[in-house]
Write a protein that holds these residues in place. Structure first.
Motif, PDB file in Angstrom:
ATOM      1  N   ASN A  48       0.790  -1.225   0.000  1.00  0.00           N
ATOM      2  CA  ASN A  48       0.000   0.000   0.000  1.00  0.00           C
ATOM      3  C   ASN A  48       0.824   1.277   0.000  1.00  0.00           C
ATOM      4  O   ASN A  48       0.287   2.357  -0.209  1.00  0.00           O
ATOM      5  N   SER A  49       2.110   1.160   0.278  1.00  0.00           N
ATOM      6  CA  SER A  49       2.952   2.354   0.316  1.00  0.00           C
ATOM      7  C   SER A  49       4.352   2.019  -0.172  1.00  0.00           C
ATOM      8  O   SER A  49       4.710   0.851  -0.347  1.00  0.00           O
ATOM      9  N   GLU A  50       5.146   3.056  -0.403  1.00  0.00           N
ATOM     10  CA  GLU A  50       6.470   2.901  -0.969  1.00  0.00           C
ATOM     11  C   GLU A  50       7.395   2.104  -0.043  1.00  0.00           C
ATOM     12  O   GLU A  50       7.263   2.147   1.178  1.00  0.00           O
ATOM     13  N   LEU A  51       8.343   1.400  -0.643  1.00  0.00           N
ATOM     14  CA  LEU A  51       9.430   0.774   0.105  1.00  0.00           C
ATOM     15  C   LEU A  51      10.523   1.821   0.257  1.00  0.00           C
ATOM     16  O   LEU A  51      11.052   2.328  -0.736  1.00  0.00           O
ATOM     17  N   LEU A  52      10.852   2.160   1.503  1.00  0.00           N
ATOM     18  CA  LEU A  52      11.797   3.247   1.758  1.00  0.00           C
ATOM     19  C   LEU A  52      13.156   2.779   2.252  1.00  0.00           C
ATOM     20  O   LEU A  52      14.114   3.536   2.237  1.00  0.00           O
ATOM     21  N   SER A  53      13.254   1.538   2.705  1.00  0.00           N
ATOM     22  CA  SER A  53      14.525   1.027   3.193  1.00  0.00           C
ATOM     23  C   SER A  53      14.434  -0.479   3.365  1.00  0.00           C
ATOM     24  O   SER A  53      13.342  -1.047   3.449  1.00  0.00           O
ATOM     25  N   LEU A  54      15.605  -1.128   3.417  1.00  0.00           N
ATOM     26  CA  LEU A  54      15.701  -2.543   3.769  1.00  0.00           C
ATOM     27  C   LEU A  54      16.573  -2.732   4.998  1.00  0.00           C
ATOM     28  O   LEU A  54      16.910  -3.857   5.357  1.00  0.00           O
ATOM     29  N   ASP A  55      16.919  -1.624   5.636  1.00  0.00           N
ATOM     30  CA  ASP A  55      17.766  -1.645   6.831  1.00  0.00           C
ATOM     31  C   ASP A  55      16.884  -1.617   8.069  1.00  0.00           C
ATOM     32  O   ASP A  55      16.374  -0.557   8.456  1.00  0.00           O
ATOM     33  N   ASN A  56      16.691  -2.761   8.721  1.00  0.00           N
ATOM     34  CA  ASN A  56      15.796  -2.828   9.860  1.00  0.00           C
ATOM     35  C   ASN A  56      16.343  -2.131  11.109  1.00  0.00           C
ATOM     36  O   ASN A  56      15.635  -1.989  12.098  1.00  0.00           O
ATOM     37  N   SER A  57      17.589  -1.668  11.060  1.00  0.00           N
ATOM     38  CA  SER A  57      18.129  -0.903  12.184  1.00  0.00           C
ATOM     39  C   SER A  57      17.788   0.574  12.091  1.00  0.00           C
ATOM     40  O   SER A  57      17.789   1.277  13.098  1.00  0.00           O
ATOM     41  N   ASN A  58      17.507   1.042  10.882  1.00  0.00           N
ATOM     42  CA  ASN A  58      17.337   2.477  10.693  1.00  0.00           C
ATOM     43  C   ASN A  58      16.012   2.865  10.058  1.00  0.00           C
ATOM     44  O   ASN A  58      15.830   4.017   9.658  1.00  0.00           O
ATOM     45  N   PHE A  59      15.090   1.915   9.967  1.00  0.00           N
ATOM     46  CA  PHE A  59      13.760   2.240   9.465  1.00  0.00           C
ATOM     47  C   PHE A  59      12.806   1.160   9.924  1.00  0.00           C
ATOM     48  O   PHE A  59      13.209   0.018  10.165  1.00  0.00           O
ATOM     49  N   ALA A  60      11.526   1.520  10.039  1.00  0.00           N
ATOM     50  CA  ALA A  60      10.512   0.527  10.397  1.00  0.00           C
ATOM     51  C   ALA A  60       9.157   1.013   9.906  1.00  0.00           C
ATOM     52  O   ALA A  60       8.652   2.026  10.382  1.00  0.00           O
ATOM     53  N   ASP A  61       8.602   0.359   8.920  1.00  0.00           N
ATOM     54  CA  ASP A  61       7.211   0.565   8.564  1.00  0.00           C
ATOM     55  C   ASP A  61       6.661  -0.733   7.999  1.00  0.00           C
ATOM     56  O   ASP A  61       7.390  -1.721   7.827  1.00  0.00           O
ATOM     57  N   LEU A  62       5.373  -0.756   7.728  1.00  0.00           N
ATOM     58  CA  LEU A  62       4.728  -2.013   7.377  1.00  0.00           C
ATOM     59  C   LEU A  62       5.203  -2.553   6.037  1.00  0.00           C
ATOM     60  O   LEU A  62       5.387  -3.764   5.886  1.00  0.00           O
ATOM     61  N   THR A  63       5.424  -1.678   5.068  1.00  0.00           N
ATOM     62  CA  THR A  63       5.886  -2.163   3.770  1.00  0.00           C
ATOM     63  C   THR A  63       7.235  -2.844   3.899  1.00  0.00           C
ATOM     64  O   THR A  63       7.451  -3.937   3.374  1.00  0.00           O
ATOM     65  N   MET A  64       8.174  -2.207   4.591  1.00  0.00           N
ATOM     66  CA  MET A  64       9.487  -2.815   4.758  1.00  0.00           C
ATOM     67  C   MET A  64       9.386  -4.137   5.504  1.00  0.00           C
ATOM     68  O   MET A  64       9.996  -5.132   5.124  1.00  0.00           O
ATOM     69  N   TRP A  65       8.589  -4.162   6.563  1.00  0.00           N
ATOM     70  CA  TRP A  65       8.465  -5.398   7.329  1.00  0.00           C
ATOM     71  C   TRP A  65       7.788  -6.494   6.509  1.00  0.00           C
ATOM     72  O   TRP A  65       8.125  -7.666   6.631  1.00  0.00           O
ATOM     73  N   ASN A  66       6.812  -6.129   5.661  1.00  0.00           N
ATOM     74  CA  ASN A  66       6.203  -7.122   4.770  1.00  0.00           C
ATOM     75  C   ASN A  66       7.239  -7.734   3.838  1.00  0.00           C
ATOM     76  O   ASN A  66       7.238  -8.940   3.582  1.00  0.00           O
ATOM     77  N   VAL A  67       8.103  -6.895   3.316  1.00  0.00           N
ATOM     78  CA  VAL A  67       9.148  -7.379   2.408  1.00  0.00           C
ATOM     79  C   VAL A  67      10.153  -8.252   3.161  1.00  0.00           C
ATOM     80  O   VAL A  67      10.515  -9.342   2.715  1.00  0.00           O
TER      81      VAL A  67
END
Length: 550
Positions: A48-67
């Protein structure tokens, strides 16, 4: 996790996510003779929203966690029955040292997608990055309870002092400051995923900014994400330790914010699982491909209680809550199977073992909708806050269709039922919305929290005074005292722990720093040949064991 949306955090969040007319917490699509996918080894999904990072130390949102849920793996994973099961760890372990020490033995055949071995040091270094005061994910608080985590997050100790150490290459030992009965449940979270320390060292601050600057230890590896594009692929990771469990060769993902667009893509066979909301969902309630998936998540309004803000006044916050008809919101505005939410802690998240009741159900306020009382509280609150004339309140949220529809409803109902108020709405792209949240430049923040693990603490801890995601600046001494006791002196005492949880939720009911709106239900249009999806009520949806019938 909220999603900035999941978070959720998402953001953030996410999300989580038992159903009115479809699968339960985990389930498969019904059988059919045809497939909307052009290949039995590839599926197409949406975010539902953009992928903004793959670094789980420096970002956290639902799209990244889904990926990451579908490309990475932690010590544990959830199985199809929503139980904690072995992941990179060989088995689910029991703590020693009176519940304060966990010793994990890692699989010797666990490897990263570049062929590097997954080591205990990869967990240690990842956690040290994530708990650091310099971490930008907003999730360093999740490590609280691990020895020295709080002091490290506050910048008072070096991350190397964290109570996690590599005994040897394949043995990880974690020491806690106090028993944490939910610790094993937490180990499925992307926040606790390892990172290939060699790759992090190679790319430094660029780690996770694109798929080619990241490696993956899960069943799939992300490819084709440049850091800004809205579509990418997850390709089979040939180094994953359990190849027999994986059936797909490829998962294609794309960002789709509009529910009608999602429906059209599904109809054309360009999505195998499409999430729909609002009017689109309302018109498809009898569609044979529709599944409702209930998540342990709550959509809510975060109210800015910071000194100097209008909603610093408790009576104004109470008035906002009592002016909202949640039944109308869920039935007529959302119309997607969502149900009203009356507590911050999500319904279905956890059963209070001392009462045998669902925690959210037992803590539901006695009064939830009373326009007459709302008007009176609003009038008294404006007088106490010394507000003269009209007041303008800014409501911010994500720019997808569902958020916009809810924002319009809230704007209309509050302006109609409360006097001398104008509500302005801003539905923004994820990055801009997250920025306004972090800066505290809002009166209302339309957001949600998707459970990370099945315990009320996961919700309630967000609102503690020093939590980095407490963007509404809520600081209540009674609430904070109950949460401190629950996570320290009363952590090992079941009766006292749950009493503290009830006290904390009751205090939120009284002071209303957050206004619960509705429970999280995902409406999915699912390719009838798609099997093996694990729709977890707590955690992200897992497609790693999915397959398409031929």
């Amino acid at each position: 996790m909220k999603n900035k949306v999941l978070l959720g955090g998402l953001a953030v969040g996410l999300s989580v996510l038992l159903a009115a007319c479809g699968s339960k917490a985990s389930g498969n699509a019904s059988s059919s003779s045809s497939s909307t996918s052009g290949s039995t080894t590839k599926i197409s999904l949406m975010q539902n929203s953009e992928l903004l990072s793959l670094d789980n130390s420096n970002f956290a949102d639902l799209t990244m966690w889904n990926v990451l849920e579908n490309s990475m793996e932690g010590l544990y994973r959830q199985d199809s029955n929503n139980k904690v099961s072995a992941g990179i760890a060989e088995s689910v372990v029991k703590p020693t040292n009176n519940g304060k020490t966990y010793t994990f033995h890692l699989r010797h055949n666990a490897k990263w997608s570049n062929g590097d071995a997954v080591t205990a040091n990869d967990f240690v270094k990842s956690w040290q990055r994530s708990v650091s005061a310099k971490s930008k994910s907003g999730y360093n608080y999740i490590f609280s309870g691990i020895k020295n985590a709080d002091k490290i997050s506050d910048g008072k100790l070096s991350p190397t002092k964290l109570g996690a150490k590599a005994v040897d290459a394949h043995t990880l030992q974690v020491n806690l400051e106090h028993p944490m009965p939910y610790f094993s449940k937490m180990m499925i979270l992307p926040a606790f995923f390892p990172q290939d320390s060699k790759v992090v060292q190679k790319y430094g601050s660029k780690y996770g900014t694109s798929s080619d600057k990241t490696v993956f230890d899960g069943p799939f590896k992300v490819t084709g994400w440049t850091g800004t594009n809205d579509s990418w692929k997850l390709l089979r990771n040939s180094h994953y330790y359990d190849q027999k469990a994986i059936h797909l060769k490829e998962i294609d993902m794309q960002v789709v914010k509009d529910a009608n667009t999602a429906h059209n893509l599904f109809s054309k066979g360009q999505l195998d699982d499409a999430t729909i909301t609002g009017v689109t969902a309302q018109g498809l309630q009898k569609d044979k491909n529709l599944q409702h998936v209930q998540k342990a998540g709550t959509y809510y309004l975060r109210l800015n209680t910071k000194s100097g803000k209008t909603l610093n006044n408790v009576k104004l916050r109470q008035a906002v809550s009592l002016a909202i008809d949640r039944n109308h919101l869920t039935k007529d505005v959302l119309a997607d199977g969502s149900t009203p939410a009356y507590t911050y802690v999500a319904q279905g998240l956890a059963t209070d073992p001392t009462t045998g009741k669902d925690f959210a159900t037992e803590m539901k306020p006695s009064e939830t909708y009373n326009v007459t009382k709302a008007k009176q509280l609003w009038k008294e609150g404006l007088k106490e806050a010394k507000v003269k004339g009209n007041v303008t309140l800014e409501l911010v949220g994500a720019d997808d269709t569902m958020y916009k529809n809810v924002a319009q409803y809230l704007q209309g109902t509050l302006q109609q039922k409360l006097s001398n108020v104008k509500v302005s709405t801003q539905n923004l792209p994820t990055k801009s919305w997250s920025g306004k949240e972090a800066a505290g430049t809002f009166d209302f923040d339309q957001t949600f929290w998707l459970a990370d693990f099945g315990d009320p603490e996961n919700f309630l801890s967000i609102l503690t005074k020093n939590n980095p995601q407490n963007y509404g600046h809520y600081a209540d001494s009674q609430f904070n005292a109950a949460m401190t006791d629950a996570t320290t002196s009363n952590a090992a005492n079941e009766s006292s722990y749950w009493k503290d949880m009830r006290t904390a939720q009751k205090r939120l009911n009284e002071t209303m720093p957050v206004v619960p709106l509705y429970s999280m239900v995902e409406s999915h249009l699912v390719n009838p040949k798609l099997k093996g999806i694990e729709y977890h009520p707590v955690g992200e949806n897992d497609y790693t064991r999915a397959y398409l019938e031929k």
